[in-house]
Design an enzyme around this catalytic site. Structure first.
Site: not given
Ligand code: IMP
Length: 393
Positions: A13-14, A16, A40-42, A141, A212, A227
């Site tokens: 969430d920088e 991007k 996700g992008h809006t 696997r 991410q 993640t």
């Molecule tokens: P997962 O990717 O759904 O397994 O979540 C693992 C961690 O990554 C959690 O802390 C989520 O909030 C974080 N996370 C996953 N995708 C994003 C993203 O696109 N932006 C920010 N945090 C994310």
């Protein structure tokens, strides 16, 4: 032309999306190489809002090729929803504009159920999209790949094995559901690595779009609050099916301050130079793009974390790899003068207030990486570009 990787330099969430949008306008091909619909992008183009989780935003630009690489975990429902939305807007008329790797793994309904169940026991704060359980199956696997949902025989055998392994769901409905979605994905499925290598050979500019952020990387992030994929730039090559020599430049996106969603440690809400230096190290950053600088207007003083004081009395200037130390780290700040001027209308770097420039330049000094772009507002035009990373130096 160069090939450029874009990565989040903090915890995701920088901002991007906006930088990706800008870089996409310079690229011919945009590739996702890890993660899935947890990103996700809006995008707002011509007043119309489009939300995309899997398909790179390059799809909104006719003629740009978009690739979902082998390293991505594909939720077929989410993907088809995006494809339907795009087609209803008259986009993606040519199916070859999107290539989904046949080797990418598929997220099935049981992955989401497992994700939700785990969250009850261990609060990582996942997005609940089945990302972790799908990557687990890949490494164990026993995963189902995009190529599998195109072939009934192969899929039946693999699902039988998987369900025998403990998943409580009925084979036949799952099989038919998966095949139906597979059939709809078929026009887009291909050998993404081969397609991409042809594009690179033609000298087309490729943007590798990381999802991410660095501190959410499975190896280099704040484990276990991460993640399930490698979000760092090195994985761009692996997750797209090219060698690392195809990449020329890596740009880290950072907010002008620090935030994180989900759970886990966050030493400081001001900009953290240790985090950025670490991101520069593990990604090999060649440039920074700083977003949301306008949010800092009005502070008398702006702080930057330059070291951490640890409970044992030691002061460190490198991001600690020990999560326990990180939990207890107290930031040591440097104070910089703030600025009162509203940001947003400046289009050239020199038009920024002196103290804003001083802030940016101090961050560059602390991180050892130049800032190639600065965002001063939500609009596309509110971005000051100092250097186009696609141009060879
Ligand atoms: P997962 O990717 O759904 O397994 O979540 C693992 C961690 O990554 C959690 O802390 C989520 O909030 C974080 N996370 C996953 N995708 C994003 C993203 O696109 N932006 C920010 N945090 C994310």
């Amino acid at each position: 032309m160069s090939n450029v990787v874009i990565v989040g330099a903090q915890w995701g969430d920088e901002g991007k999306g906006k930088v990706v949008d800008l870089f996409t306008s310079w690229a011919d091909v945009v590739v996702r190489y890890q993660g899935g619909a947890n990103a996700g992008h809006t995008l707002v183009v011509g007043g119309v809002k489009t939300v995309l989780h899997l398909v790179p935003a390059g799809i909104l630009h006719p003629g740009k090729k978009c690739i979902i690489g082998n390293g991505v975990v594909v939720d077929p429902e989410a993907l088809l929803e995006e494809i339907d939305l795009l087609r209803s807007r008259g986009l993606l008329a040519d199916a070859t504009q999107l290539v989904v790797s046949e080797n990418a793994h598929v997220i099935l309904p049981y992955h989401k159920r497992i994700d939700a169940g785990r969250e009850k026991q261990k609060a990582i704060g996942t997005t609940g999209r089945g990302i972790g359980p799908c990557y687990e199956d890949k490494v164990a696997r026993r995963g189902i790949r995009v190529r599998d949902v195109l072939k009934e025989g192969a899929l039946r055998t693999k699902l039988e094995e998987r369900l025998l392994g403990g998943e409580k769901c009925e084979l036949e409905p799952l099989l038919q559901w998966s095949l139906k979605l597979g059939e709809r994905m078929r026009p887009y499925v291909g050998d993404a690595s081969e397609v991409l290598s042809h594009e690179v050979a033609k000298g087309r500019a490729v943007l590798f779009e990381g999802a991410q952020g660095t501190l959410l990387d499975i190896d280099h992030g704040t484990y276990p609050y991460v993640t399930s994929s490698n979000t760092v730039a090195g994985n761009a090559a692996v997750g797209a099916g090219l060698g690392p020599t195809s990449i020329h430049s890596v740009i880290g996106i950072t907010k002008a301050y620090t935030t994180r969603v989900g759970n886990g440690p966050l030493p400081c809400g001001w900009l953290d130079a240790l985090v950025l230096r670490y991101a520069a190290r593990v990604n090999g950053l060649s440039g920074l793009a700083m977003t949301k600088l306008d949010v800092l207007t009005g502070f008398e003083k702006i702080l930057v974390a330059i070291a951490y004081q640890l409970p044992n009395g030691k002061t460190v200037s490198e991001f600690p790899s020990d999560p326990q130390l990180l939990e207890q780290a107290q930031p040591v700040y440097e104070e910089l003068p703030g600025w009162k001027e509203r940001l947003g209308d400046q289009r050239e770097y020199q038009e920024l207030p002196e103290n804003t420039r001083r802030y940016i330049e101090r961050v560059e000094q602390l991180v050892g990486v130049e800032t190639i772009a600065v965002s001063v507002g939500a609009e596309r035009a509110q971005t000051i570009v100092r250097k186009n990373p696609f141009r060879h130096p």
